[in-house]
Scaffold this motif. Structure first.
Motif, PDB file in Angstrom:
ATOM      1  N   LEU A 189      12.966  13.100   2.041  1.00 27.41           N
ATOM      2  CA  LEU A 189      12.756  12.693   3.433  1.00 27.41           C
ATOM      3  C   LEU A 189      13.993  12.958   4.265  1.00 27.41           C
ATOM      4  CD1 LEU A 189      10.851   9.303   3.492  1.00 27.41           C
ATOM      5  CD2 LEU A 189      10.226  11.403   4.621  1.00 27.41           C
ATOM      6  N   LEU A 192      14.190  15.300   7.492  1.00 26.54           N
ATOM      7  CA  LEU A 192      14.557  14.754   8.798  1.00 26.54           C
ATOM      8  C   LEU A 192      15.745  15.488   9.401  1.00 26.54           C
ATOM      9  CD1 LEU A 192      14.239  10.876   8.540  1.00 26.54           C
ATOM     10  CD2 LEU A 192      13.044  12.392  10.075  1.00 26.54           C
ATOM     11  N   PHE A 229      10.529   4.862   0.072  1.00 25.45           N
ATOM     12  CA  PHE A 229      11.438   4.636   1.211  1.00 25.45           C
ATOM     13  C   PHE A 229      10.710   3.965   2.362  1.00 25.45           C
ATOM     14  CE2 PHE A 229      13.159   6.014   5.281  1.00 25.45           C
ATOM     15  CZ  PHE A 229      14.439   5.526   5.173  1.00 25.45           C
ATOM     16  N   LEU A 230       9.482   4.422   2.609  1.00 25.82           N
ATOM     17  CA  LEU A 230       8.711   3.881   3.730  1.00 25.82           C
ATOM     18  C   LEU A 230       8.365   2.411   3.494  1.00 25.82           C
ATOM     19  CD1 LEU A 230       8.153   5.569   6.092  1.00 25.82           C
ATOM     20  CD2 LEU A 230       5.844   5.908   5.325  1.00 25.82           C
ATOM     21  N   GLN A 282       4.760  11.225   5.869  1.00 26.03           N
ATOM     22  CA  GLN A 282       5.753  10.154   5.826  1.00 26.03           C
ATOM     23  C   GLN A 282       6.767  10.302   6.946  1.00 26.03           C
ATOM     24  OE1 GLN A 282       7.317   8.963   2.112  1.00 26.03           O
ATOM     25  NE2 GLN A 282       5.564   9.685   0.970  1.00 26.03           N
ATOM     26  N   ALA A 335      11.413   0.535   4.399  1.00 26.10           N
ATOM     27  CA  ALA A 335      11.571   0.542   5.852  1.00 26.10           C
ATOM     28  C   ALA A 335      10.572  -0.398   6.504  1.00 26.10           C
ATOM     29  CB  ALA A 335      11.410   1.964   6.390  1.00 26.10           C
ATOM     30  N   GLN A 336       9.349  -0.450   5.951  1.00 24.03           N
ATOM     31  CA  GLN A 336       8.320  -1.342   6.489  1.00 24.03           C
ATOM     32  C   GLN A 336       8.775  -2.794   6.396  1.00 24.03           C
ATOM     33  OE1 GLN A 336       5.218  -0.762   7.686  1.00 24.03           O
ATOM     34  NE2 GLN A 336       4.229  -2.728   7.500  1.00 24.03           N
ATOM     35  N   LEU A 371       1.916   1.858  -3.432  1.00 24.52           N
ATOM     36  CA  LEU A 371       0.775   2.407  -4.161  1.00 24.52           C
ATOM     37  C   LEU A 371       0.614   3.895  -3.868  1.00 24.52           C
ATOM     38  CD1 LEU A 371      -1.094   0.838  -5.993  1.00 24.52           C
ATOM     39  CD2 LEU A 371      -2.728   0.709  -4.141  1.00 24.52           C
ATOM     40  N   LEU A 372       0.980   4.328  -2.647  1.00 19.49           N
ATOM     41  CA  LEU A 372       0.890   5.730  -2.259  1.00 19.49           C
ATOM     42  C   LEU A 372       2.186   6.461  -2.597  1.00 19.49           C
ATOM     43  CD1 LEU A 372      -0.872   5.236   1.162  1.00 19.49           C
ATOM     44  CD2 LEU A 372      -1.765   6.565  -0.706  1.00 19.49           C
ATOM     45  N   SER A 373       3.025   5.862  -3.426  1.00 17.59           N
ATOM     46  CA  SER A 373       4.330   6.396  -3.852  1.00 17.59           C
ATOM     47  C   SER A 373       5.198   6.828  -2.674  1.00 17.59           C
ATOM     48  CB  SER A 373       4.186   7.524  -4.879  1.00 17.59           C
ATOM     49  OG  SER A 373       3.391   8.566  -4.395  1.00 17.59           O
ATOM     50  N   ALA A 374       5.235   5.987  -1.641  1.00 19.92           N
ATOM     51  CA  ALA A 374       6.146   6.196  -0.505  1.00 19.92           C
ATOM     52  C   ALA A 374       7.181   5.083  -0.552  1.00 19.92           C
ATOM     53  CB  ALA A 374       5.384   6.200   0.808  1.00 19.92           C
ATOM     54  N   PHE A 376      -8.386   4.632   1.284  1.00 17.72           N
ATOM     55  CA  PHE A 376      -7.292   4.337   2.203  1.00 17.72           C
ATOM     56  C   PHE A 376      -7.710   4.617   3.639  1.00 17.72           C
ATOM     57  CE2 PHE A 376      -4.914   4.753  -1.719  1.00 17.72           C
ATOM     58  CZ  PHE A 376      -4.041   3.696  -1.612  1.00 17.72           C
ATOM     59  N   THR A 384      11.267   9.540  -2.961  1.00 20.04           N
ATOM     60  CA  THR A 384      11.068  10.332  -1.746  1.00 20.04           C
ATOM     61  C   THR A 384      12.281  10.346  -0.834  1.00 20.04           C
ATOM     62  OG1 THR A 384      10.151   8.405  -0.655  1.00 20.04           O
ATOM     63  CG2 THR A 384       8.593   9.893  -1.683  1.00 20.04           C
ATOM     64  N   ARG A 436       0.035  11.766   0.829  1.00 22.96           N
ATOM     65  CA  ARG A 436       0.000  11.605  -0.630  1.00 22.96           C
ATOM     66  C   ARG A 436      -1.090  12.483  -1.267  1.00 22.96           C
ATOM     67  NH1 ARG A 436      -1.358  11.624  -4.963  1.00 22.96           N
ATOM     68  NH2 ARG A 436      -1.418  10.076  -6.644  1.00 22.96           N
ATOM     69  N   ARG A 488       5.660  13.394  -5.074  1.00 27.54           N
ATOM     70  CA  ARG A 488       7.100  13.495  -5.235  1.00 27.54           C
ATOM     71  C   ARG A 488       7.704  12.097  -5.324  1.00 27.54           C
ATOM     72  NH1 ARG A 488      11.198  17.240  -2.880  1.00 27.54           N
ATOM     73  NH2 ARG A 488       9.610  18.628  -2.076  1.00 27.54           N
ATOM     74  N   ILE A 533      11.913  -3.258   8.861  1.00 26.30           N
ATOM     75  CA  ILE A 533      11.698  -3.147  10.306  1.00 26.30           C
ATOM     76  C   ILE A 533      10.569  -4.065  10.761  1.00 26.30           C
ATOM     77  CG2 ILE A 533      11.104  -1.592  12.179  1.00 26.30           C
ATOM     78  CD1 ILE A 533      12.424   0.633  10.540  1.00 26.30           C
ATOM     79  N   LEU A 549       5.646  15.776   2.242  1.00 29.62           N
ATOM     80  CA  LEU A 549       6.040  14.507   2.876  1.00 29.62           C
ATOM     81  C   LEU A 549       5.884  14.517   4.391  1.00 29.62           C
ATOM     82  CD1 LEU A 549       9.313  13.682   0.942  1.00 29.62           C
ATOM     83  CD2 LEU A 549       7.049  12.817   0.484  1.00 29.62           C
ATOM     84  N   PRO A 563       1.161  16.545  -1.266  1.00 34.04           N
ATOM     85  CA  PRO A 563       2.075  15.602  -1.928  1.00 34.04           C
ATOM     86  C   PRO A 563       3.525  16.078  -1.963  1.00 34.04           C
ATOM     87  CG  PRO A 563       0.273  16.257  -3.373  1.00 34.04           C
ATOM     88  CD  PRO A 563       0.151  17.083  -2.158  1.00 34.04           C
ATOM     89  N   ILE A 580       7.067   4.295  13.304  1.00 35.50           N
ATOM     90  CA  ILE A 580       7.756   3.008  13.173  1.00 35.50           C
ATOM     91  C   ILE A 580       8.846   2.888  14.233  1.00 35.50           C
ATOM     92  CG2 ILE A 580       9.270   1.666  11.679  1.00 35.50           C
ATOM     93  CD1 ILE A 580       7.662   2.570   9.310  1.00 35.50           C
ATOM     94  N   LEU A 610       0.836  -1.208   0.000  1.00 35.03           N
ATOM     95  CA  LEU A 610       0.000   0.000   0.000  1.00 35.03           C
ATOM     96  C   LEU A 610       0.870   1.257   0.000  1.00 35.03           C
ATOM     97  CD1 LEU A 610      -2.769  -1.034   2.534  1.00 35.03           C
ATOM     98  CD2 LEU A 610      -3.081  -0.580   0.126  1.00 35.03           C
ATOM     99  N   TYR A 611       2.008   1.212   0.726  1.00 38.27           N
ATOM    100  CA  TYR A 611       2.918   2.373   0.705  1.00 38.27           C
ATOM    101  C   TYR A 611       3.439   2.619  -0.700  1.00 38.27           C
ATOM    102  CZ  TYR A 611       3.169   2.280   5.818  1.00 38.27           C
ATOM    103  OH  TYR A 611       2.880   2.312   7.148  1.00 38.27           O
TER     104      TYR A 611
END
Lengths: 159, 103
Positions: free
Chosen positions: A127, A131, A52-53, B62, A56-57, A47-50, B8, A123, B52, A120, A60, B59, B56, B69, A44-45
């Motif tokens: 990100l 951060l 990196f996440l 995210q 990481a999912q 699909l949401l164009s995330a 979602f 990512t 998203r 974007r 981790i 981020l 968008p 996490i 799903l991430y």
């Protein structure tokens, strides 16, 4: 069209995994179902164009947390007792179903301010920039939290 | 039908409620921990979906998901530490028999 199909497939995998945690008597099978659920969430991430996440999912949750939970199941040797519920199963079901109905109603009746901008991609660099500039204080706090968790776990498990 | 933010969010709400039901009603502590992880994942899906569809380019959601996490990893490590310490002293991981604080 492909995205629609992928969404329903991943949603089905995720929900089935969660249901297997709730209904499988064998805790090992429940943990395997949980891993499927985590993989569905990673999809799903994507699909949401995330991107990196999603990585990481997988690293981790599937790589660390699921293995840790399976270690917990093995170290406690209670799997012969199955996966029982307490007396509150039916009232809890009613309460959570009501909560779900309320949340679904709120979500579907709100007019969301959807942005037409393209997401974007990739990512990772954005990100990292976020951060280490805007969110640098929570980032450092998160590392302190992890250190505290490591020390706490060692102290707790020590004889 | 085009997949949008609502899909979602409803999925996230459903997953959260499944996890909540399990966390409230399961008797094995490891099953409760697994259900809490399901709830964390549900919240993360909502965060990333908001990120998203609403902002968008920023981020923000995210970044939130990354911190969630991190906290989840710390939580499960400490949770299993407590669980093992408890199992060593009480020989059980059944919440019906963990009643040290019961008056």
């Amino acid at each position: 069209m492909v995205a629609t199909l992928a969404f329903w497939l991943l949603a089905a995998i995720t929900v089935m995994g969660a249901l297997s945690v709730l209904f499988f008597r064998d805790l090992f099978r429940a943990a395997i179902g949980l891993i499927f659920s985590f993989m569905g969430v990673a999809g799903l991430y994507i699909l949401l164009s995330a991107d990196f996440l999603a990585a990481a999912q997988v690293l981790i949750y599937v790589g660390a947390i699921a293995v840790l939970l399976i270690f917990g199941i093995m170290l406690t040797r209670e799997s012969h007792r199955g996966n029982p519920s307490n007396r509150m199963a039916i009232p809890g079901l009613i309460a959570t179903a009501a909560l779900f109905a309320a949340m679904a109603f709120v979500v579907t009746s709100t007019r969301w301010n959807i942005s037409a901008q393209a997401p974007r991609e990739p990512t990772t660099d954005a990100l990292a920039a976020a951060l280490f500039t805007t969110y640098v204080l929570p980032f450092e706090l998160a590392s302190v939290l992890l250190l505290v968790a490591i020390i706490g776990a060692i102290v707790l498990v020590k004889e | 039908m085009q997949i949008g933010l609502e899909h979602f969010l409803v999925l996230s709400a459903g997953l959260f409620c499944l996890g909540l039901w399990g966390a409230l009603t399961k008797r094995n502590v490891i099953a409760i921990l697994m259900c809490v992880e399901i709830m964390f994942n549900a919240v993360n899906i909502a965060m990333v979906a908001f990120s998203r569809y609403i902002v968008p380019a920023l981020l923000t959601g995210q970044v939130f998901a990354i911190f969630i996490i991190t906290v989840a990893a710390a939580e499960v490590a400490l949770g299993l530490g407590i669980l093992l310490a408890l199992y060593r002293s009480r020989e059980t991981v059944d919440t019906a028999h963990i009643d040290l604080m019961k008056g």
